[in-house]
Design an enzyme around this catalytic site. Structure first.
Site, mmCIF file in Angstrom:
data_model
loop_
_atom_site.group_PDB
_atom_site.id
_atom_site.type_symbol
_atom_site.label_atom_id
_atom_site.label_comp_id
_atom_site.label_asym_id
_atom_site.label_seq_id
_atom_site.Cartn_x
_atom_site.Cartn_y
_atom_site.Cartn_z
ATOM 1 N N LYS A 193 4.512 41.928 -15.611
ATOM 2 C CA LYS A 193 4.303 40.585 -15.057
ATOM 3 C C LYS A 193 3.255 39.832 -15.865
ATOM 4 O O LYS A 193 2.095 40.218 -15.882
ATOM 5 C CB LYS A 193 3.834 40.650 -13.602
ATOM 6 C CG LYS A 193 3.842 39.255 -12.964
ATOM 7 C CD LYS A 193 3.070 39.187 -11.658
ATOM 8 C CE LYS A 193 1.596 38.948 -11.857
ATOM 9 N NZ LYS A 193 1.260 37.655 -12.490
ATOM 10 N N GLY A 245 -7.362 42.326 -16.385
ATOM 11 C CA GLY A 245 -7.709 41.103 -15.666
ATOM 12 C C GLY A 245 -9.099 41.201 -15.067
ATOM 13 O O GLY A 245 -9.964 41.907 -15.596
ATOM 14 N N GLU A 267 -8.299 47.517 -17.382
ATOM 15 C CA GLU A 267 -9.128 46.910 -18.421
ATOM 16 C C GLU A 267 -9.661 45.621 -17.820
ATOM 17 O O GLU A 267 -8.915 44.671 -17.595
ATOM 18 C CB GLU A 267 -8.296 46.666 -19.681
ATOM 19 C CG GLU A 267 -9.145 46.560 -20.928
ATOM 20 C CD GLU A 267 -9.537 45.136 -21.218
ATOM 21 O OE1 GLU A 267 -10.632 44.724 -20.753
ATOM 22 O OE2 GLU A 267 -8.773 44.437 -21.871
ATOM 23 N N CYS A 301 -12.466 39.048 -22.777
ATOM 24 C CA CYS A 301 -13.197 40.030 -21.966
ATOM 25 C C CYS A 301 -14.301 40.691 -22.779
ATOM 26 O O CYS A 301 -15.341 41.048 -22.247
ATOM 27 C CB CYS A 301 -12.250 41.064 -21.398
ATOM 28 S SG CYS A 301 -11.114 41.701 -22.618
ATOM 29 N N GLU A 398 -19.901 37.452 -15.690
ATOM 30 C CA GLU A 398 -18.935 37.017 -16.684
ATOM 31 C C GLU A 398 -18.537 35.563 -16.405
ATOM 32 O O GLU A 398 -18.092 35.235 -15.308
ATOM 33 C CB GLU A 398 -17.695 37.916 -16.627
ATOM 34 C CG GLU A 398 -16.662 37.548 -17.671
ATOM 35 C CD GLU A 398 -15.450 38.473 -17.661
ATOM 36 O OE1 GLU A 398 -14.880 38.714 -16.595
ATOM 37 O OE2 GLU A 398 -15.090 38.952 -18.748
#
Ligand code: NAI
Ligand code: MG
Length: 488
Positions: A193, A245, A267, A301, A398
């Protein structure tokens, strides 16, 4: 020279004419169905959603929204296909993967333009980084398909079965490649997806996969948002989940599969430290800082979002960094001169702006070059924050945008302690001419990837993944085969 004069000099020295990439050669359908069992299939509930171009807010295409009924059909197709695909020799599997790699290469320009239109990243990056690395990943894992017994001698590796793969919007095609290529090489079948804001290159990849003649049901590509992702995670017919994500959704997935026998790799986010020692080659380091935080609008990321500069060179580095930022070109992602494109979505822009406001409220000193931002679309000027410390929210969390925090340090032990003082552990970078310092610091930094005198470099042969809240499991390299295998 006075600061103002420098600014003027920089601006007037870089006058580029527009150089837009042509979009005449690309084919995007008005409407996309789900790719299940080797064909494009209407969603059971008949729902569709729009994907827009974040640089001009125009609707590019309408994409099917998969519900649990569609996931059921996809899982059945993948299960059925598993019998044949897992028994096929590695050599035969490899041929299909090589074919997919070559088809991506042949269509590289089309993929690059669509990636930039759907997600907002500069064409220079999609053309030179995302698409070539995606093809490379398929080439690399095609090579492993018939060598698994050498990769894991005396272990009789077997595929895990049907795998569910959920990917984010920052590197849409590349993340699809990172997920699909190793899973195919190891004999699994797949339900992937893409993210809801960037589904188009995954759907183009579905066309390429169809063209490659891959047996039907081996790769299924379903579109939708978080609910569709959750339906994949919770489906009892799936043996493994691979997710990239946010840490928040990663936590949800870990809880959802706890107590089941599903395998998982996550991850997740990061807050990478980029460390400049006083003996570094300063001009190269400044380029490295720019690349570390402004590559892909900072939607990375492993971005180097926390800069640490040794006190003795801090003034010099910061001045050079500001000068360099004066000539970064922010704007049309399809212009070949553009350095910083559009922010991927309104939602992400709000998140970034919210963090910038928090940074200001907490007393940070902001610096942004004066750049004209287009009126329509989602834009954020490259941003520095000085006068911040470990306890500032913008240093800890983040942001996932073009926002860099800058701190100084005096000793190597101090900077390692500061760099490691984060819940994340995905990436870090060190800049020094001293080899011993590189070995010392790279061993002490608790991060999955540590770059020395470079940043944001990726290679299919090199494993990538995190520690702590950045997740677990590795993608890429020989390590990347393991999560898709079981050893009995
Ligand atoms: P997200 O984690 O919600 O989206 C990533 C993927 O997960 C998408 O395909 C999404 O549809 C899917 N998803 C969402 N909810 C799900 C659920 N409950 N179960 C299964 N799949 C689900 O990320 P989002 O909301 O777009 O971004 C929020 C923040 O996450 C960003 O500001 C950034 O800090 C971080 N992020 C980190 C990424 C990374 O590469 N580590 C990538 C994307 C976002
Ligand atoms: Mg889009």
């Amino acid at each position: 020279m006075q600061k103002k004069e420098t600014k003027k000099l920089f601006k007037s020295s870089w006058n580029y004419s527009e150089a837009p990439e042509s979009i005449s050669h690309i084919q995007i359908q008005k409407k996309y169905d789900l790719y299940i069992d080797g064909k494009f299939t209407k969603p059971v509930k008949g729902k569709y959603f729009d994907t827009i171009n974040p640089a001009n807010e125009e609707i590019i295409s309408s994409v099917a929204e998969a519900t649990i009924e569609d996931i059921d059909v996809a899982v059945k197709a993948a299960r059925k296909a598993f019998t044949g695909w897992s028994k096929l020799s590695g050599k035969e599997r490899g041929k299909y993967i090589f074919r997919i790699a070559r088809l991506i290469q042949e269509r590289a320009r089309e993929f690059a333009v669509i990636e930039s239109m759907d997600g907002g990243k500069p064409i220079r990056e999609s053309r030179d980084i995302d698409i070539p690395l995606s093809a490379n990943h398929f080439f690399y894992y095609a090579g492993w398909a018939d060598k698994l017994e050498y990769a894991f001698p005396n272990k009789e590796p077997k595929p895990v079965g049907v795998v569910g793969q959920i990917i984010p919007w920052n590197f849409p095609l590349l993340m699809a490649a990172w997920k699909i290529a190793p899973a195919l090489a190891t004999g699994n079948t797949i339900i992937l997806k893409p993210a809801e804001t960037t589904p188009l290159t995954a759907l183009k990849l579905a066309e390429v996969i169809q063209l490659s003649g891959l047996p039907k049901g081996v790769v299924n590509i379903v579109t939708g948002a978080g609910k569709t992702g959750a339906d994949i995670v919770n489906h009892p017919g799936i043996n493994k989940i691979a997710f990239t994500g946010s840490t928040e959704v990663g936590r949800y997935i870990a809880k959802a599969i706890a107590g089941t026998d599903k395998k998982v790799t996550l991850e997740l986010g990061g807050k990478g430290a980029n460390i400049i020692f006083e003996d570094a080659a300063i001009d190269q380091a400044v380029e490295g800082i720019i690349n570390a935080i402004f590559f892909n609008q900072g939607h990375v990321c492993c971005a180097g979002s926390r800069l640490f500069v040794q006190e003795s060179v801090a003034d010099k580095v910061i001045q050079k960094l500001k000068d360099r930022m004066e000539n970064l070109i922010v704007g049309d992602p399809l212009d070949k001169n553009t350095d910083i494109g559009a922010i991927n979505s309104k939602k992400q822009l709000e998140t970034i702006e919210n963090y910038i406001n928090i940074g200001l409220k907490e007393g940070g000193e902001i610096y942004q070059p004066d750049c004209k931002l287009p009126k329509k679309g989602n834009w954020c000027a490259p941003t520095l924050f000085l006068n911040v410390s470990q306890s500032h929210k913008i240093v800890q969390e983040e942001i996932f945008g073009p926002v860099l925090t800058i701190q100084t340090f005096r000793t190597i032990n101090e900077v390692i302690e500061k760099a490691n003082n984060t819940p994340y552990g995905l990436s870090a970078g060190v800049w020094t001419q001293n080899g011993a310092k590189i070995f010392h610091s790279t061993q002490k930094l608790a991060a999955g990837v540590v770059w020395a005198n470079t940043f944001n470099k990726f290679d299919a042969a090199s494993p990538f993944g995190g520690y702590k809240e950045s997740g677990f499991g590795r993608e890429g390299g020989l390590h990347g085969l393991k999560p898709y295998l079981k050893f009995e």
